[in-house]
Design an enzyme around this catalytic site. Structure first.
Site, PDB file in Angstrom:
ATOM      1  N   GLY A 157      -6.843 -12.651   2.394  1.00  0.00           N
ATOM      2  CA  GLY A 157      -8.273 -12.981   2.411  1.00  0.00           C
ATOM      3  C   GLY A 157      -8.903 -12.895   3.787  1.00  0.00           C
ATOM      4  O   GLY A 157     -10.027 -13.349   3.985  1.00  0.00           O
ATOM      5  N   SER A 207      -4.293  -0.686  -8.000  1.00  0.00           N
ATOM      6  CA  SER A 207      -5.036   0.456  -7.447  1.00  0.00           C
ATOM      7  C   SER A 207      -5.102   1.569  -8.475  1.00  0.00           C
ATOM      8  O   SER A 207      -4.193   1.723  -9.298  1.00  0.00           O
ATOM      9  CB  SER A 207      -4.320   0.973  -6.192  1.00  0.00           C
ATOM     10  OG  SER A 207      -4.892   2.201  -5.787  1.00  0.00           O
ATOM     11  N   ASP A 236       3.377 -14.970   5.474  1.00  0.00           N
ATOM     12  CA  ASP A 236       3.733 -13.625   5.031  1.00  0.00           C
ATOM     13  C   ASP A 236       4.056 -13.694   3.541  1.00  0.00           C
ATOM     14  O   ASP A 236       5.032 -14.325   3.137  1.00  0.00           O
ATOM     15  CB  ASP A 236       4.954 -13.152   5.844  1.00  0.00           C
ATOM     16  CG  ASP A 236       5.417 -11.761   5.436  1.00  0.00           C
ATOM     17  OD1 ASP A 236       4.988 -11.257   4.372  1.00  0.00           O
ATOM     18  OD2 ASP A 236       6.222 -11.181   6.191  1.00  0.00           O
ATOM     19  N   TYR A 262       3.576   3.209  -2.489  1.00  0.00           N
ATOM     20  CA  TYR A 262       2.353   2.462  -2.830  1.00  0.00           C
ATOM     21  C   TYR A 262       2.092   2.550  -4.343  1.00  0.00           C
ATOM     22  O   TYR A 262       1.830   1.533  -5.002  1.00  0.00           O
ATOM     23  CB  TYR A 262       1.188   3.059  -2.035  1.00  0.00           C
ATOM     24  CG  TYR A 262      -0.136   2.336  -2.197  1.00  0.00           C
ATOM     25  CD1 TYR A 262      -0.367   1.112  -1.564  1.00  0.00           C
ATOM     26  CD2 TYR A 262      -1.161   2.896  -2.949  1.00  0.00           C
ATOM     27  CE1 TYR A 262      -1.592   0.464  -1.703  1.00  0.00           C
ATOM     28  CE2 TYR A 262      -2.382   2.254  -3.085  1.00  0.00           C
ATOM     29  CZ  TYR A 262      -2.595   1.035  -2.460  1.00  0.00           C
ATOM     30  OH  TYR A 262      -3.804   0.393  -2.605  1.00  0.00           O
ATOM     31  N   ILE A 296     -12.467   2.304  -1.759  1.00  0.00           N
ATOM     32  CA  ILE A 296     -13.423   1.276  -1.362  1.00  0.00           C
ATOM     33  C   ILE A 296     -13.532   1.280   0.169  1.00  0.00           C
ATOM     34  O   ILE A 296     -12.512   1.430   0.853  1.00  0.00           O
ATOM     35  CB  ILE A 296     -12.944  -0.127  -1.844  1.00  0.00           C
ATOM     36  CG1 ILE A 296     -12.530  -0.102  -3.338  1.00  0.00           C
ATOM     37  CG2 ILE A 296     -13.996  -1.193  -1.561  1.00  0.00           C
ATOM     38  CD1 ILE A 296     -13.616   0.255  -4.320  1.00  0.00           C
TER      39      ILE A 296
END
Ligand code: NAD
Length: 250
Positions: free
Chosen positions: A12, A144, A65, A157, A190
């Site tokens: 965040g 994603s 973490d 990823y 984005i």
């Protein structure tokens, strides 16, 4: 919609996670954020606080973490003491370590899987227990478009993001009888620090793949997150909402 709700957002301190935190604060939520940079964390807290609509809304940052199970458990327990509950969990922390598979180092595979996917196990297993006791809750995992359609140079990823989707659907089935909804948002491209590194040629060729003809804004994702966090989506679980300007549509 989320007035007074207690929200935990991982990652965040930047980009999408920070803007979801600001947007949720502007709708009356209490917000805890996780990140790994204390300076950015404290700055994010100031920005989130500036968006509050009530002075009793709590906002705080914990440097942790998310890929490490024991520190995550300790950090979540701190939030449960501070807030008394976690109503909404948003797993947003994520990284890229791009290269073609044949050149990809083992450490780059491991790191992306640990930060993007193992982190979701680390947070959900602790938060789910508290939500099960409360017999309510909303878990939102930021995956994603790449987890759905793949991308050369991003096998690690894409695997981590596709893994989040399978994880979320399984957890949605485990938790449905307790009134807990688990959903994913799959952003397209984005505008954030993660995509700032793309050069103009890459951006131009990406735009050709996006029917709406523009990159997304963090607010586009925050609005989808508000829907999934609120009672507007009480009959929605195990879903992936793609927010990608039409990119990758079937
Ligand atoms: P960003 O780099 O701006 O923010 C990433 C956040 O994750 C930061 O707050 C960072 O501190 C945090 N983070 C990274 N490693 C961490 C760790 N080990 N422990 C705790 N926190 C850690 O990126 P962003 O673009 O805002 O991306 C947010 C999420 O959205 C990511 O999961 C990303 O994969 C996903 N996403 C982004 C895009 C995009 O186009 N920007 C597209 C699809 C999905």
């Amino acid at each position: 919609m989320i007035l007074g709700k207690k929200v935990l957002i991982t990652g965040g301190t930047s980009g999408i996670g920070k803007d979801i935190a600001k947007y949720f604060a502007s709708h009356g939520a209490n917000v805890a954020i996780f990140g790994t940079n204390s300076e950015r964390g404290e700055e994010a807290v100031r920005e989130i606080e500036a968006n509050r609509v009530g002075s009793d809304q709590k906002v705080f940052f914990i440097n942790v973490d998310v890929s490490k199970a024991a520190p995550v458990e300790a950090a979540i327990n701190k939030i449960l003491v501070e807030f008394g509950a976690i109503d909404i969990l948003i797993n947003n922390a994520g990284i890229v370590r791009d290269s073609l598979l044949v050149r990809m180092k083992e450490e780059d595979w491991d790191k992306v899987i640990e930060v993007n996917l193992k982190s979701v196990y680390n947070t959900c297993r602790i938060v789910a227990k508290a939500m099960m006791k409360a017999r309510s809750g909303k878990i939102i995992n930021i995956t994603s478009i790449i987890g759905l359609i793949g991308n050369p140079g991003q096998v690690n990823y894409a695997a981590s993001k596709a893994g989040m989707i399978g994880f979320s659907k399984s957890l949605a089935k485990e938790l449905a009888s307790r009134g807990i909804c688990v959903n994913c948002i799959a952003p397209g491209f984005i505008e954030t620090p993660m995509t700032d590194v793309l050069n103009e040629t890459m951006k131009t060729s990406l735009l050709e793949e996006i029917p709406l003809g523009r990159m997304g804004k963090t607010l586009d994702i925050a609005k989808a997150a508000l829907f999934l966090a609120s009672d507007m989506s009480d009959y929605v679980t195990g879903e992936v909402i793609t927010v990608a300007g039409g990119m990758g549509m079937a």
